[in-house]
Every structure is written in C-alpha cells, then in structure tokens.
Scaffold this motif. Structure first.
Motif, short mmCIF file in Angstrom:
data_model
loop_
_atom_site.label_atom_id
_atom_site.label_comp_id
_atom_site.label_asym_id
_atom_site.label_seq_id
_atom_site.Cartn_x
_atom_site.Cartn_y
_atom_site.Cartn_z
N MET A 78 17.25 8.38 -66.28
CA MET A 78 16.60 7.32 -65.46
C MET A 78 17.14 5.80 -65.07
N SER A 79 16.93 5.34 -64.32
CA SER A 79 17.54 4.16 -63.81
C SER A 79 17.17 3.01 -64.76
N HIS A 80 18.21 2.24 -64.94
CA HIS A 80 17.85 0.89 -65.80
C HIS A 80 18.75 -0.35 -65.26
N ILE A 81 17.66 -1.26 -64.83
CA ILE A 81 18.38 -2.45 -64.26
C ILE A 81 18.05 -3.43 -65.29
N VAL A 82 19.15 -4.25 -65.59
CA VAL A 82 18.94 -5.31 -66.29
C VAL A 82 19.21 -6.83 -65.52
N ILE A 83 18.54 -7.58 -66.03
CA ILE A 83 18.57 -9.05 -65.03
C ILE A 83 18.93 -9.87 -65.96
N ILE A 84 20.06 -10.57 -65.58
CA ILE A 84 20.85 -11.70 -66.41
C ILE A 84 20.40 -12.80 -65.62
N SER A 85 19.68 -13.55 -66.39
CA SER A 85 19.05 -15.04 -65.76
C SER A 85 19.95 -16.27 -66.21
N GLY A 86 20.67 -16.93 -65.49
CA GLY A 86 21.60 -18.08 -66.27
C GLY A 86 20.99 -19.27 -65.80
N SER A 87 19.55 -19.18 -65.74
CA SER A 87 18.80 -20.68 -65.62
C SER A 87 18.62 -21.29 -67.00
N PRO A 88 19.03 -22.76 -67.01
CA PRO A 88 18.99 -23.12 -68.47
C PRO A 88 17.41 -23.72 -68.61
N THR A 89 16.46 -23.67 -67.49
CA THR A 89 15.29 -24.13 -67.76
C THR A 89 14.10 -22.96 -67.59
N PRO A 90 13.36 -22.79 -68.14
CA PRO A 90 12.22 -21.62 -68.44
C PRO A 90 11.39 -21.83 -67.19
N GLY A 91 11.18 -22.92 -66.58
CA GLY A 91 10.33 -22.88 -65.09
C GLY A 91 10.86 -22.94 -63.95
N SER A 92 12.13 -22.54 -63.90
CA SER A 92 12.88 -22.69 -62.58
C SER A 92 12.41 -21.74 -61.68
N ARG A 93 12.66 -22.06 -60.39
CA ARG A 93 11.99 -21.46 -59.20
C ARG A 93 12.87 -19.96 -59.07
N LEU A 94 13.93 -20.15 -59.71
CA LEU A 94 14.67 -18.77 -59.52
C LEU A 94 13.73 -17.57 -60.31
N ASN A 95 12.90 -17.98 -61.10
CA ASN A 95 11.83 -16.94 -61.80
C ASN A 95 11.17 -16.43 -60.50
N GLY A 96 10.87 -17.26 -59.50
CA GLY A 96 9.98 -16.71 -58.47
C GLY A 96 10.96 -15.32 -57.87
N LEU A 97 12.11 -15.54 -57.70
CA LEU A 97 12.91 -14.53 -56.89
C LEU A 97 13.11 -13.27 -57.84
N ILE A 98 13.22 -13.56 -59.31
CA ILE A 98 13.51 -12.51 -60.18
C ILE A 98 12.19 -11.68 -60.24
N GLU A 99 10.98 -12.22 -60.21
CA GLU A 99 9.64 -11.64 -60.44
C GLU A 99 9.37 -10.80 -59.09
N ARG A 100 9.94 -11.14 -58.10
CA ARG A 100 9.74 -10.51 -56.93
C ARG A 100 10.40 -9.06 -56.86
N VAL A 101 11.51 -9.11 -57.27
CA VAL A 101 12.40 -7.98 -57.30
C VAL A 101 12.16 -7.09 -58.35
N GLU A 102 11.79 -7.65 -59.48
CA GLU A 102 11.53 -6.71 -60.55
C GLU A 102 10.03 -6.22 -60.29
N SER A 103 9.05 -6.74 -59.55
CA SER A 103 7.79 -5.99 -59.19
C SER A 103 8.27 -4.76 -58.15
N ARG A 104 9.06 -4.93 -57.42
CA ARG A 104 9.48 -3.66 -56.55
C ARG A 104 9.81 -2.58 -57.30
N TRP A 105 10.73 -2.76 -58.50
CA TRP A 105 11.32 -1.90 -59.49
C TRP A 105 10.19 -1.35 -60.25
N ASN A 106 9.25 -2.08 -60.81
CA ASN A 106 8.14 -1.60 -61.36
C ASN A 106 7.21 -0.69 -60.75
#
Length: 188
Positions: A1-29
């Motif tokens: 089974m495939s396993h993807i790990v997302i390494i986030s280098g954002s120092p802030t929890p509310g970063s807009r980067l999370n929008g990108l991460i959530e989008r790709v993660e939803s596709r894999w989910n």
C-alpha cells in the motif's frame, strides 16, 4: 500500500500553505492512500536544532519518512528559500533518506518572484538526499489562497487544478515504481 508523508516546514499553524496541503491530501484520501504528517515546527526545538537522534519524536518523524513511498515537502518561501525549520529537519535525514521515493515540492510565497526557489533552493537538497524522482512541484502565491471565516481555505481554480494534477502525478509515479519493484522481484 502506498504511504505518503507530508513534511510541512511552516512555522505558523494557520499558514496558507495548509490550503495546498489539504487539497492534495483530499485527493489521496479519496483513493485510500495512507497519508501521514510531519509538522516540523511541532517537533521539540532543542532536539531538532541539536540533532538529538535519541529524541522519540525526532525518531518517529524520521521513521515516517523512511516508510513512505512518496514525500511532499511543503514550505512557505522566506528570503527566496524554504524555511530554516524545514532545513533543520532535512539535515537530520540520512544521506540517502529520499532514495527510491517520489517527492513533490509545494511552496507558497508572497510574490511570483520566488518561483525559482523550488529549482534553486529545494531540488538540490532533495538530490543530495538521494531523491531522483521529483515531481515538478507547485508554487503558489498568497492571493491564490484565501482564508475563510470558518478556518478553512479557498483556493483559486487554477491552483486547485495544478494541485490536483500534481497529486495525480505523484500517485501515478508511486504506482509505476511499485510495478517496477514487483517486476524486479519476479525477474530475480
């Protein structure tokens, strides 16, 4: 089974980067792919900065990368490069820590002027860590990711399409590598 790990280098929890991460993660989910997260800013700072390989959280994060078939390296861009906290984590990976893994860079910055940070800042580091199968990556700018009042994010249509294509490409490359690995085993 495939396993993807997302390494986030954002120092802030509310970063807009999370929008990108959530989008790709939803596709894999949607495809039933196992996705794990490493939020580098949540690792113990002292252990991270002193490369404490005895720290349980550091060891667990490194084990996630080792077990992954695909690795997303995500970061905001500061001063034309990825964050220092991300660099501190990447420095802990073994010399061949990304060998045989498909990697997908996701960056977000204030302007398009830092677009080449993917090619000139991150890709050489991935290469030094043994990564050879690097998906083109997605660079976004802040105006393409709007924060919603409920805490979510709204992405521009173009950005959604680019992220969807990259998520699909990563999935296809992981599948292709799995097929090649099975063929090698049968030939041996």
């Amino acid at each position: 089974m495939s396993h993807i790990v997302i390494i986030s280098g954002s120092p802030t929890p509310g970063s807009r980067l999370n929008g990108l991460i959530e989008r790709v993660e939803s596709r894999w989910n949607e495809k039933g792919v196992k996705v794990s997260h490493i939020r580098v800013a949540e690792l113990p700072a002292e252990a991270l900065l002193h490369a404490n390989f005895k720290d349980e959280q550091i060891l667990a994060a490194l084990a996630l990368v080792e077990s992954a078939t695909g690795v997303v390296i995500a970061s905001p861009v500061y001063k034309a490069s990825f964050t220092g906290v991300l660099k501190a984590f990447l420095d802990l990976l073994p010399q061949t820590g990304l060998k045989g893994k498909v990697t997908l860079p996701l960056f977000i910055g204030g302007t398009i002027a830092h677009l080449l940070s993917l090619d000139y800042a991150l890709k050489p580091v991935i290469s030094v860590l043994g990564g050879r199968n690097i998906i083109g990556g997605v660079y976004a700018i802040d105006p393409w990711v709007q924060r919603l009042e409920n805490g979510g994010f709204e992405l521009s249509e173009e950005l959604q399409e680019r992220l969807d294509r990259s998520a699909e490409e990563l999935s296809e490359e992981i599948t292709w590598l799995g097929i090649r690995a099975k063929e090698k085993i049968q030939i041996s």
